[in-house]
Enzyme design. Structure first.
Site, mmCIF file in Angstrom:
data_model
loop_
_atom_site.group_PDB
_atom_site.id
_atom_site.type_symbol
_atom_site.label_atom_id
_atom_site.label_comp_id
_atom_site.label_asym_id
_atom_site.label_seq_id
_atom_site.Cartn_x
_atom_site.Cartn_y
_atom_site.Cartn_z
ATOM 1 N N GLU A 1 -4.856 -11.379 -4.435
ATOM 2 C CA GLU A 1 -3.848 -12.462 -4.420
ATOM 3 C C GLU A 1 -4.323 -13.663 -3.599
ATOM 4 O O GLU A 1 -5.326 -13.582 -2.878
ATOM 5 C CB GLU A 1 -2.517 -11.942 -3.858
ATOM 6 C CG GLU A 1 -2.615 -11.462 -2.422
ATOM 7 C CD GLU A 1 -1.334 -11.648 -1.618
ATOM 8 O OE1 GLU A 1 -0.737 -12.744 -1.683
ATOM 9 O OE2 GLU A 1 -0.949 -10.698 -0.912
ATOM 10 N N LYS B 1 5.044 -4.306 6.626
ATOM 11 C CA LYS B 1 5.183 -4.611 8.057
ATOM 12 C C LYS B 1 6.603 -4.357 8.504
ATOM 13 O O LYS B 1 7.537 -4.524 7.736
ATOM 14 C CB LYS B 1 4.959 -6.102 8.261
ATOM 15 C CG LYS B 1 3.562 -6.536 8.119
ATOM 16 C CD LYS B 1 3.468 -7.901 8.778
ATOM 17 C CE LYS B 1 2.069 -8.394 8.685
ATOM 18 N NZ LYS B 1 1.712 -8.700 7.309
HETATM 19 N N1 PSU Z 1 2.773 -9.696 3.844
HETATM 20 C C1 PSU Z 1 1.603 -9.830 4.503
HETATM 21 N N2 PSU Z 1 0.756 -10.856 4.201
HETATM 22 C C2 PSU Z 1 1.069 -11.742 3.210
HETATM 23 C C3 PSU Z 1 2.305 -11.585 2.500
HETATM 24 C C4 PSU Z 1 3.109 -10.551 2.847
HETATM 25 O O1 PSU Z 1 1.306 -9.037 5.376
HETATM 26 O O2 PSU Z 1 0.279 -12.672 2.972
HETATM 27 C C5 PSU Z 1 2.603 -12.508 1.362
HETATM 28 C C6 PSU Z 1 2.255 -11.845 0.035
HETATM 29 O O3 PSU Z 1 1.740 -12.829 -0.838
HETATM 30 C C7 PSU Z 1 3.598 -11.363 -0.466
HETATM 31 C C8 PSU Z 1 4.499 -12.467 0.035
HETATM 32 O O4 PSU Z 1 3.674 -11.214 -1.858
HETATM 33 O O5 PSU Z 1 4.007 -12.777 1.328
HETATM 34 C C9 PSU Z 1 5.952 -12.051 0.082
HETATM 35 O O6 PSU Z 1 6.733 -13.177 0.322
HETATM 36 P P1 PSU Z 1 8.323 -13.073 0.175
HETATM 37 O O7 PSU Z 1 8.721 -12.119 1.270
HETATM 38 O O8 PSU Z 1 8.819 -14.469 0.399
HETATM 39 O O9 PSU Z 1 8.590 -12.528 -1.202
#
Ligand code: PSU
Ligand code: MN
Length: 307
Positions: A29, A164
């Site tokens: 990603e 996390k």
């Molecule tokens: N968790 C991490 N690192 C990240 C992300 C999440 O430890 O970079 C990023 C990923 O791209 C994940 C996104 O898909 O955050 C989720 O964002 P949201 O909670 O706004 O859906």
């Protein structure tokens, strides 16, 4: 692939060749590059991930939207651009893709959007660090990442280091259960908590080898299930953070987010950046190692699937 869809997708020559020949390919990603890590470690990590995949025999397809094209396989220049722009690039999840395509704009793809483009390209395996999930307090904010819904609908297996504890891990597992998403632990029955191997929560199944995981994915595909699978891979012990240090940083970051009324798509990047600052970069070093560890496992699973 239908013509309407085809015009929007751009595969790199190496990814296209690997897919055509049935060689192992893994998706990576790009929100992790733009919003998940600071520059220049973000670009270095993205390039190290690509090298690690190739060392394990898989072609890496880093995914992003560039000039409105849904790209699988980026050039070094494109990765560097996403890393330098950082949070100025649109963080692109499912809802954003059609708009970026129509506007011929750029976007760094989340787990959800990366899964969508991977599936369109015919890539079945995807390695990342952590997925989005059910946020703490979601019972009032309704903040649940689109990543979870994507796992329910899109047939791509995602290898991550768990979630996390900026998230509510128990509710995240409940949501995945409701949506019918199998959650595996690699050589463990315990859900890893990203920076540490331990969360206290159990996953559905333990899998002990890449071949076993590949057999689960193959069965899911043969049954024509619409959804994906979540494979959680614990951070190696030597790179794990002390639980008290990381939990204190997460609690403080959550409190600051609340005080500053950070909401919506901004909250995950805000928390990631604050946790990194509060741990003086120690959490970033752990983050980099766990991503590389996931890339290696994903590559081995892809190699098994290609047999
Ligand atoms: N968790 C991490 N690192 C990240 C992300 C999440 O430890 O970079 C990023 C990923 O791209 C994940 C996104 O898909 O955050 C989720 O964002 P949201 O909670 O706004 O859906
Ligand atoms: Mn959200």
């Amino acid at each position: 692939m239908n013509m309407n869809l085809n015009q929007h997708i751009k595969l790199s020559p190496k990814v296209e060749a690997a897919l055509k020949e049935g060689c192992p390919v893994i998706a990576l990603e790009s929100t992790i590059i733009s919003h998940g890590m600071p520059y220049p470690q973000n670009v270095e990590t993205a390039l190290r991930c690509e090298a690690a995949a190739r060392e394990c025999g898989a072609e890496p397809a880093t995914i992003a939207v560039i000039g409105g094209k849904l790209c699988a396989g980026l050039t070094e220049e494109e990765i560097d651009y996403l890393g330098r722009e950082g949070t100025k690039v649109t963080k692109a999840s499912r809802r954003d893709l059609p708009i970026l395509v129509a506007k011929k704009a750029d976007g760094a793809t989340t787990v959800a959007a990366t899964m969508i483009i991977a599936a369109m390209a015919g890539i079945k395996i995807f390695a990342t660090g952590g997925i989005g999930g059910v946020h703490r307090g979601a019972e009032t904010t309704m903040d649940i990442s689109a990543d979870l819904e994507e796992l329910a609908h899109t047939p791509v297996a995602v290898i991550c280091a768990g979630a996390k504890s900026i998230l509510d891990l128990g509710l995240t597992l409940e949501y995945l259960e409701t949506k019918g998403v199998p959650v595996l632990g690699y050589q463990t029955k315990e859900l890893p908590a990203f920076y540490t191997p331990h969360s206290g929560f159990s996953v559905d199944y333990r899998a002990d080898s890449p071949a076993e995981i590949a057999s689960f994915i193959r069965a899911q595909r043969e049954m024509e299930y619409p959804g994906g699978m979540l494979i959680t891979n614990p951070i190696p012990d030597q790179y794990a953070m002390p639980a008290d240090v990381i939990n204190a940083a997460i609690d403080r970051a959550l409190k600051e987010a609340d005080e500053q009324h950070v909401k919506g798509k901004a909250i995950t990047p805000f928390l990631l950046a604050r946790v990194c600052e509060l741990t003086g970069g120690d959490s970033l070093a752990s983050n980099i190692q766990l991503v590389l560890n996931n890339v290696r496992l994903a590559s081995r699973i892809a190699a098994e699937l290609a047999k």
